[in-house]
Scaffold this active site. Structure first.
Site, short mmCIF file in Angstrom:
data_model
loop_
_atom_site.label_atom_id
_atom_site.label_comp_id
_atom_site.label_asym_id
_atom_site.label_seq_id
_atom_site.Cartn_x
_atom_site.Cartn_y
_atom_site.Cartn_z
N GLY A 55 -0.23 -11.83 -21.34
CA GLY A 55 -1.65 -12.13 -21.45
C GLY A 55 -2.49 -10.99 -21.98
O GLY A 55 -3.71 -11.06 -21.99
N SER A 56 -1.84 -9.91 -22.43
CA SER A 56 -2.58 -8.75 -22.92
C SER A 56 -2.94 -8.92 -24.39
O SER A 56 -2.14 -9.40 -25.19
CB SER A 56 -1.76 -7.48 -22.73
OG SER A 56 -2.49 -6.35 -23.14
N THR A 57 -4.15 -8.50 -24.77
CA THR A 57 -4.61 -8.53 -26.15
C THR A 57 -4.59 -7.11 -26.72
O THR A 57 -4.50 -6.14 -25.96
CB THR A 57 -6.05 -9.07 -26.23
OG1 THR A 57 -6.91 -8.16 -25.51
CG2 THR A 57 -6.14 -10.46 -25.62
N PRO A 58 -4.71 -6.96 -28.05
CA PRO A 58 -4.81 -5.61 -28.62
C PRO A 58 -5.96 -4.81 -28.00
O PRO A 58 -5.83 -3.60 -27.76
CB PRO A 58 -5.05 -5.88 -30.11
CG PRO A 58 -4.32 -7.16 -30.36
CD PRO A 58 -4.57 -7.98 -29.13
N ALA A 103 -7.21 -5.16 -24.95
CA ALA A 103 -6.80 -4.76 -23.60
C ALA A 103 -5.86 -3.55 -23.65
O ALA A 103 -5.96 -2.63 -22.83
CB ALA A 103 -6.12 -5.93 -22.89
N ASP A 104 -4.94 -3.55 -24.63
CA ASP A 104 -4.03 -2.41 -24.78
C ASP A 104 -4.79 -1.14 -25.15
O ASP A 104 -4.51 -0.06 -24.62
CB ASP A 104 -2.98 -2.72 -25.85
CG ASP A 104 -1.95 -3.74 -25.41
OD1 ASP A 104 -1.91 -4.05 -24.20
OD2 ASP A 104 -1.18 -4.23 -26.26
N ALA A 105 -5.74 -1.27 -26.07
CA ALA A 105 -6.53 -0.10 -26.49
C ALA A 105 -7.35 0.45 -25.32
O ALA A 105 -7.48 1.66 -25.15
CB ALA A 105 -7.45 -0.49 -27.65
N ASP A 163 -17.02 7.63 3.83
CA ASP A 163 -17.54 8.60 2.87
C ASP A 163 -19.02 8.87 3.17
O ASP A 163 -19.87 8.90 2.27
CB ASP A 163 -17.37 8.08 1.44
CG ASP A 163 -17.61 9.18 0.39
OD1 ASP A 163 -17.58 10.36 0.77
OD2 ASP A 163 -17.84 8.83 -0.78
#
Length: 459
Positions: A106-109, A111-113, A278
């Site tokens: 399901g990853s797109t270019p 998403a990879d970038a 915190d």
């Protein structure tokens, strides 16, 4: 006829969503149709991986499909986006590469970038119409959209600035200024950060208290996901202390009461207490009336939720973290009481605990049972304030008071300080009135003459 084994070629990076992406290398499996043992489409992907522009042009000119995909549905554009090769990405797009093609995970270019933080490639892909991946919390039916959902187009970031340690940014929404926390595109595939976002959102929905920052809504059906809370323009306690330095006892105790009331509300949450984890000056905000509100629940958790991994100095400010947290021991709501003690002392002293030490060194001092010294005049810690601080940072969590007990003690202190202040004001007022009367009665000649005549008449 002998069947040749597929030719394997190594890629340095692979899909941002592949379950085994931790592997350093991925492999392309080629066939044997071009006479050289490597399928032309695979050669295209390999050329993209090698940044071979001439090779890519030659293959495309020969008729190879620019959108050729391998057994994982990966294309040459996916490969170039992973590597961050802007010129290869541009060439493939010019030749008709599908900008939003998805691989088997399901990853797109894009998403990879984003995953490999190739910012220049991200800009190119977005310019060609690439769309961010669907938000992890997206639902399929309109009736499932949460009631708190905010249309992201209603948020105006034109005059946006960072606030509260850069965690939140300023935005405009429906005519008011709000604080917005974004889950960046680069963490959409980070399961831990998405889970933390969900947890924070779940906690904020439960909270309604005048001493806790108000949750207004969230963006969960599109990317980037966002949390929207009220904006308090007077800033945080950290900035206030830097500007003012040491506070008067009356102001410090009043502020301490605000913090304690907000924290007591969290700790008495049902069915399980909420631990902030915190609690420090940057996460405490000032409202228009000068009162304080507890904010930023990015690392907060329900007491019943088992911790997956230890809290680190990247997650929270180590200068205010209880020793049991640093030692990765089991802990409860008393970690917030420890942090509270350090904040109260800082308000009186005018500087952070162990300010001469590096932040990551401070927890070691707490573990060694060291505590910040009391250097301010003793009267600043009057009415039992010093003793309360010491109880709150006790080495043994069980001996630290609850915030309900702290509130009772602080109210007594505040009333005592107020009573002393009122008595002092009345005394000074009486003294000034008497001084003015005597000055008026004895300094004027007419007054003295009138006084003499009055005395003679009476005789």
């Amino acid at each position: 006829m002998e069947t040749k084994a597929p030719v394997k070629m190594t890629l340095l990076k692979q899909s941002s969503m592949a379950p085994d992406r931790e592997r350093k290398k991925a492999e392309l499996n080629g066939g044997e149709d071009d006479g050289e043992g490597i399928e032309p489409g695979v050669r295209l992907m390999y050329s993209a991986n090698e940044r071979d522009l001439e090779g890519i042009k030659e293959l495309l000119d020969s008729g190879i499909d620019v959108n050729y995909h391998d057994i994982d549905n990966r294309t040459a554009l996916h490969v170039a986006a992973c590597q961050g090769f802007t010129e290869v990405v541009s060439l493939l797009l010019e030749r008709g590469a599908a900008v939003d093609s998805k691989d088997r995970w399901g990853s797109t270019p894009l998403a990879d970038a984003i995953y490999y933080r190739n910012n220049d490639v991200i800009k190119i892909l977005e310019k060609h119409g690439a769309k961010p991946l669907m938000a992890p919390m997206h639902v399929n039916h309109a009736r499932e959209v949460p009631e708190y959902e905010i249309d992201p187009h209603e948020l105006d970031f034109t005059n946006s600035v960072e606030i509260t340690k850069g965690t939140f940014i300023l935005a405009s929404w429906r005519g008011i200024q709000v604080a917005v926390k974004k889950l960046g595109e680069e963490v959409l595939s980070d399961d831990d950060k998405v889970r933390a976002f969900r947890d924070e959102l779940a906690l904020l929905q439960k909270i309604r208290h005048p001493n806790v920052v108000q949750f207004l809504g969230a963006v969960t059906q599109s990317s980037p996901m966002m949390i929207v809370t009220e904006y308090l323009p007077k800033g945080d306690l950290r900035a206030f202390l830097k500007r003012k330095g040491a506070l008067k006892s009356s102001i410090a105790v009043r502020f301490a009461l605000d913090i304690a009331r907000g924290m007591n509300y969290l700790h008495e949450n049902r069915p399980a207490p909420i631990i902030h984890r915190d609690l420090e000056p940057s996460n405490i905000l000032r409202d228009d009336s000068g009162h304080l509100k507890v904010a930023d629940f990015g690392v907060s958790k329900l007491l019943t939720v088992k911790e997956d991994k230890p809290l680190t100095c990247q997650d929270a400010s180590c200068r205010y973290v209880a020793p049991e947290v640093f030692k990765n021991e089991e802990y409860d709501t008393k970690v917030d009481v420890f942090s509270f003690a350090l904040i109260v002392q800082e308000m009186i002293e005018g500087y952070p605990p162990f300010c001469m030490k590096q932040e990551n060194e401070v927890p070691k001092s707490y573990v060694a049972r060291e505590r910040p010294p009391f250097k301010a005049p003793a009267k600043r810690y009057g009415h039992g304030l010093k003793e309360l601080i010491e109880e709150c940072w006790n080495e043994k969590p069980a001996k630290r008071p609850t915030f309900r007990q702290i509130i009772t003690r602080l109210e007594f202190l505040y009333n005592g300080i107020g009573h002393k202040r009122r008595w002092k004001i009345r005394t000074m007022k009486c003294f000034h009135n008497l001084e003015a009367f005597l000055k008026k009665d004895h300094s004027s000649p007419s007054s003295r003459s009138h006084s003499s005549r009055s005395t003679a008449s009476s005789i």
